[in-house]
Design a protein around this motif. Structure first.
Motif, PDB file in Angstrom:
ATOM      1  N   PRO A  87       0.828  -1.205   0.000  1.00  0.00           N
ATOM      2  CA  PRO A  87       0.000   0.000   0.000  1.00  0.00           C
ATOM      3  C   PRO A  87       0.862   1.255   0.000  1.00  0.00           C
ATOM      4  O   PRO A  87       2.013   1.248   0.416  1.00  0.00           O
ATOM      5  CB  PRO A  87      -0.788  -0.133   1.316  1.00  0.00           C
ATOM      6  CG  PRO A  87       0.088  -0.979   2.198  1.00  0.00           C
ATOM      7  CD  PRO A  87       0.784  -1.939   1.269  1.00  0.00           C
ATOM      8  N   ALA A  88       0.305   2.338  -0.514  1.00  0.00           N
ATOM      9  CA  ALA A  88       1.029   3.609  -0.520  1.00  0.00           C
ATOM     10  C   ALA A  88       1.204   4.098   0.911  1.00  0.00           C
ATOM     11  O   ALA A  88       0.344   3.883   1.768  1.00  0.00           O
ATOM     12  CB  ALA A  88       0.254   4.635  -1.336  1.00  0.00           C
ATOM     13  N   PRO A  89       2.344   4.745   1.205  1.00  0.00           N
ATOM     14  CA  PRO A  89       2.570   5.241   2.565  1.00  0.00           C
ATOM     15  C   PRO A  89       1.476   6.234   2.983  1.00  0.00           C
ATOM     16  O   PRO A  89       0.960   6.986   2.164  1.00  0.00           O
ATOM     17  CB  PRO A  89       3.931   5.933   2.464  1.00  0.00           C
ATOM     18  CG  PRO A  89       4.585   5.339   1.267  1.00  0.00           C
ATOM     19  CD  PRO A  89       3.486   5.010   0.320  1.00  0.00           C
ATOM     20  N   THR A  90       1.131   6.212   4.250  1.00  0.00           N
ATOM     21  CA  THR A  90       0.128   7.124   4.795  1.00  0.00           C
ATOM     22  C   THR A  90       0.728   7.859   5.983  1.00  0.00           C
ATOM     23  O   THR A  90       1.864   7.600   6.400  1.00  0.00           O
ATOM     24  CB  THR A  90      -1.128   6.354   5.233  1.00  0.00           C
ATOM     25  OG1 THR A  90      -0.771   5.464   6.312  1.00  0.00           O
ATOM     26  CG2 THR A  90      -1.701   5.532   4.082  1.00  0.00           C
ATOM     27  N   LEU A  91      -0.066   8.770   6.532  1.00  0.00           N
ATOM     28  CA  LEU A  91       0.417   9.545   7.682  1.00  0.00           C
ATOM     29  C   LEU A  91       0.654   8.661   8.908  1.00  0.00           C
ATOM     30  O   LEU A  91       1.415   9.049   9.807  1.00  0.00           O
ATOM     31  CB  LEU A  91      -0.599  10.642   8.014  1.00  0.00           C
ATOM     32  CG  LEU A  91      -0.721  11.753   6.957  1.00  0.00           C
ATOM     33  CD1 LEU A  91      -1.825  12.725   7.331  1.00  0.00           C
ATOM     34  CD2 LEU A  91       0.601  12.484   6.797  1.00  0.00           C
ATOM     35  N   ALA A  92       0.028   7.506   8.931  1.00  0.00           N
ATOM     36  CA  ALA A  92       0.263   6.593  10.060  1.00  0.00           C
ATOM     37  C   ALA A  92       1.695   6.091  10.086  1.00  0.00           C
ATOM     38  O   ALA A  92       2.192   5.656  11.135  1.00  0.00           O
ATOM     39  CB  ALA A  92      -0.705   5.415   9.988  1.00  0.00           C
ATOM     40  N   TYR A 138       2.907  12.591   3.490  1.00  0.00           N
ATOM     41  CA  TYR A 138       3.979  11.700   3.940  1.00  0.00           C
ATOM     42  C   TYR A 138       5.275  12.007   3.203  1.00  0.00           C
ATOM     43  O   TYR A 138       6.339  12.120   3.824  1.00  0.00           O
ATOM     44  CB  TYR A 138       3.561  10.248   3.710  1.00  0.00           C
ATOM     45  CG  TYR A 138       4.642   9.245   4.064  1.00  0.00           C
ATOM     46  CD1 TYR A 138       4.750   8.731   5.356  1.00  0.00           C
ATOM     47  CD2 TYR A 138       5.555   8.811   3.108  1.00  0.00           C
ATOM     48  CE1 TYR A 138       5.747   7.819   5.680  1.00  0.00           C
ATOM     49  CE2 TYR A 138       6.550   7.899   3.423  1.00  0.00           C
ATOM     50  CZ  TYR A 138       6.638   7.407   4.705  1.00  0.00           C
ATOM     51  OH  TYR A 138       7.624   6.512   5.037  1.00  0.00           O
ATOM     52  N   ALA A 141      -6.347   9.174  -0.158  1.00  0.00           N
ATOM     53  CA  ALA A 141      -5.031   8.545  -0.289  1.00  0.00           C
ATOM     54  C   ALA A 141      -4.009   9.485  -0.915  1.00  0.00           C
ATOM     55  O   ALA A 141      -2.845   9.506  -0.491  1.00  0.00           O
ATOM     56  CB  ALA A 141      -5.154   7.271  -1.126  1.00  0.00           C
ATOM     57  N   GLU A 175      -2.795  11.919   1.781  1.00  0.00           N
ATOM     58  CA  GLU A 175      -1.920  11.289   2.775  1.00  0.00           C
ATOM     59  C   GLU A 175      -0.550  10.961   2.178  1.00  0.00           C
ATOM     60  O   GLU A 175       0.480  11.149   2.842  1.00  0.00           O
ATOM     61  CB  GLU A 175      -2.581  10.019   3.314  1.00  0.00           C
ATOM     62  CG  GLU A 175      -3.860  10.282   4.080  1.00  0.00           C
ATOM     63  CD  GLU A 175      -3.966   9.449   5.343  1.00  0.00           C
ATOM     64  OE1 GLU A 175      -3.008   8.725   5.663  1.00  0.00           O
ATOM     65  OE2 GLU A 175      -5.011   9.553   6.032  1.00  0.00           O
ATOM     66  N   LEU A 176      -0.524  10.493   0.924  1.00  0.00           N
ATOM     67  CA  LEU A 176       0.752  10.188   0.283  1.00  0.00           C
ATOM     68  C   LEU A 176       1.577  11.460   0.106  1.00  0.00           C
ATOM     69  O   LEU A 176       2.778  11.462   0.397  1.00  0.00           O
ATOM     70  CB  LEU A 176       0.520   9.523  -1.067  1.00  0.00           C
ATOM     71  CG  LEU A 176       1.789   9.245  -1.899  1.00  0.00           C
ATOM     72  CD1 LEU A 176       2.720   8.298  -1.152  1.00  0.00           C
ATOM     73  CD2 LEU A 176       1.422   8.669  -3.264  1.00  0.00           C
ATOM     74  N   TYR A 233      -5.155  19.357  11.196  1.00  0.00           N
ATOM     75  CA  TYR A 233      -6.332  18.842  10.504  1.00  0.00           C
ATOM     76  C   TYR A 233      -7.420  19.911  10.516  1.00  0.00           C
ATOM     77  O   TYR A 233      -8.140  20.078  11.508  1.00  0.00           O
ATOM     78  CB  TYR A 233      -6.845  17.569  11.181  1.00  0.00           C
ATOM     79  CG  TYR A 233      -5.975  16.356  10.939  1.00  0.00           C
ATOM     80  CD1 TYR A 233      -6.283  15.457   9.921  1.00  0.00           C
ATOM     81  CD2 TYR A 233      -4.864  16.108  11.724  1.00  0.00           C
ATOM     82  CE1 TYR A 233      -5.487  14.333   9.701  1.00  0.00           C
ATOM     83  CE2 TYR A 233      -4.068  14.997  11.506  1.00  0.00           C
ATOM     84  CZ  TYR A 233      -4.395  14.114  10.494  1.00  0.00           C
ATOM     85  OH  TYR A 233      -3.601  13.015  10.275  1.00  0.00           O
ATOM     86  N   ALA A 250      -8.946   9.916   8.816  1.00  0.00           N
ATOM     87  CA  ALA A 250      -8.483   9.392   7.532  1.00  0.00           C
ATOM     88  C   ALA A 250      -8.772  10.410   6.432  1.00  0.00           C
ATOM     89  O   ALA A 250      -9.847  11.015   6.398  1.00  0.00           O
ATOM     90  CB  ALA A 250      -9.181   8.065   7.227  1.00  0.00           C
TER      91      ALA A 250
END
Length: 362
Positions: A232-237, A273, A266, A269-270, A298, A263
């Motif tokens: 999966p593509a990197p996320t803020l998590a 990141y 995507a 978030e990508l 946020y 959330a």
């Protein structure tokens, strides 16, 4: 050729009902065959073919031969000429043919010549030209559509290459920088404090493993027959991993959140990141900083990503020349219709701040 057979056979049949016209002889057959033979080259030299067919058809009519399918090759020649953009040639040829027909009729039987009959010939020629114009317009529209499709594909390919180039730059720059720093630490501590070498080597192993996984995923995208990337593509998590790895490289990174974390799309978030990843990479490589602070804000419509450091970039930010890293961060923000800015940080170094629209709160 089928067209030549149609013209010769059809004209021979039509001659029985036109006793006043000149009988079909060898010259007539030659003219009836020459027109279709010229049409064979219509796509290569439409103007020349149009002129030849108009000339042969005009001579046929001037000689007083019977009416019939002699106009078939003329219709094709006019359509080819107009479709290829030689409209003046086609319309001029059609006008010359109408004139030749009128002269032929007057020569053969002046007493029975009439405007009504001549206007009928003009009408048929105009119908042929109208069909040719319709073919031209449809061909131009089809060509425009194909060009638009090709341009869109080229643009999409260019955007995809840019995206992959950004991903490669961010992955390689970040992980290789951490590996370089950790390798330097391991070499420095090898003799003095060997017990601290193992953590550095573990950090190198983890960073290289992650870099290889992301590179494989990007290379699979470049392969036409390759499988779709499974990772999966990197996320803020995943920002906690950047914080931990940066600590191994001697940079203390803190992360804070403003607002209610949630959330997000995507793409947002990508981008966030990668901006944080590239910013931390720049701090490790160039700033000489000891501490960096990552803040995620946020908002209802915008995610604010802010990175501050206490390095030496704050004193020279006005003269800072943007490199690939800063340009890449700016492009990632711009791709989402967001903003990106560089300023002096209250910590003494640089502040990088991006505002990424989240589509009404994600």
């Amino acid at each position: 050729m089928l067209l030549a057979l149609v013209q010769v056979g059809g004209t021979l049949g039509a001659a029985h009902n036109q006793p006043a016209r000149r009988p079909v002889d060898a010259l007539a057959v030659g003219l009836l065959v020459l027109g279709p033979a010229a049409v064979w080259f219509g796509r290569r030299a439409p103007r020349l073919v149009c002129a030849v067919v108009v000339a042969t058809t005009g001579l046929f009519l001037l000689a007083g031969y019977p009416y019939g399918p002699v106009y078939a090759s003329l219709a094709l020649a006019l359509v080819f000429a107009v479709a290829r953009g030689h409209r003046v040639t086609a319309w001029s040829g059609a006008g010359a043919l109408v004139l030749a027909d009128a002269v032929g009729r007057i020569r053969l039987d002046r007493d029975h010549w009439s405007w009504g009959t001549q206007l009928g010939v003009v009408g048929w020629v105009l119908v042929i030209l109208a069909v040719a114009e319709v073919v031209r317009v449809r061909a131009e529209r089809a060509a425009s559509f194909r060009a638009a499709v090709q341009e869109r594909r080229r643009r999409q390919a260019g955007e995809e290459r840019l995206r992959i180039a950004q991903e490669l730059h961010d992955v390689v720059a970040h992980h290789m920088s951490l590996i370089n720093v950790q390798a330097s630490v391991a070499l420095h501590l090898a003799d003095r404090r060997p017990e601290n070498v193992e953590p550095a080597l573990r950090a190198i192993k983890a960073a290289s493993k992650e870099a290889l996984a992301e590179l494989r995923s990007l290379i699979d995208v470049l392969r036409d027959d390759g499988p779709a990337p499974l990772a999966p593509a990197p996320t803020l998590a995943a920002l906690d991993d950047i914080v931990e790895r940066s600590g191994h490289a001697g940079l203390v990174v803190s992360k804070s959140v403003e607002g209610q974390a949630r959330a997000l799309p995507a793409a947002v978030e990508l981008a966030a990141y990668r901006i944080v990843q590239e910013a931390i990479t720049n701090v490790v490589r160039h700033a000489g900083a000891h501490h960096a602070a990552v803040t995620l804000g946020y908002g209802a419509e915008v995610l604010t990503v802010r990175i501050d450091d206490d390095g030496d970039g704050g004193r020279r930010h006005a003269d800072l020349v943007p490199g690939n890293g800063l340009r890449g961060m700016h492009e990632r923000a711009a791709a989402l219709d967001g903003t990106f800015s560089v300023a002096a940080s209250p910590l003494g170094g640089l502040r990088l701040e991006a505002g990424l629209p989240v589509g009404g709160g994600g």
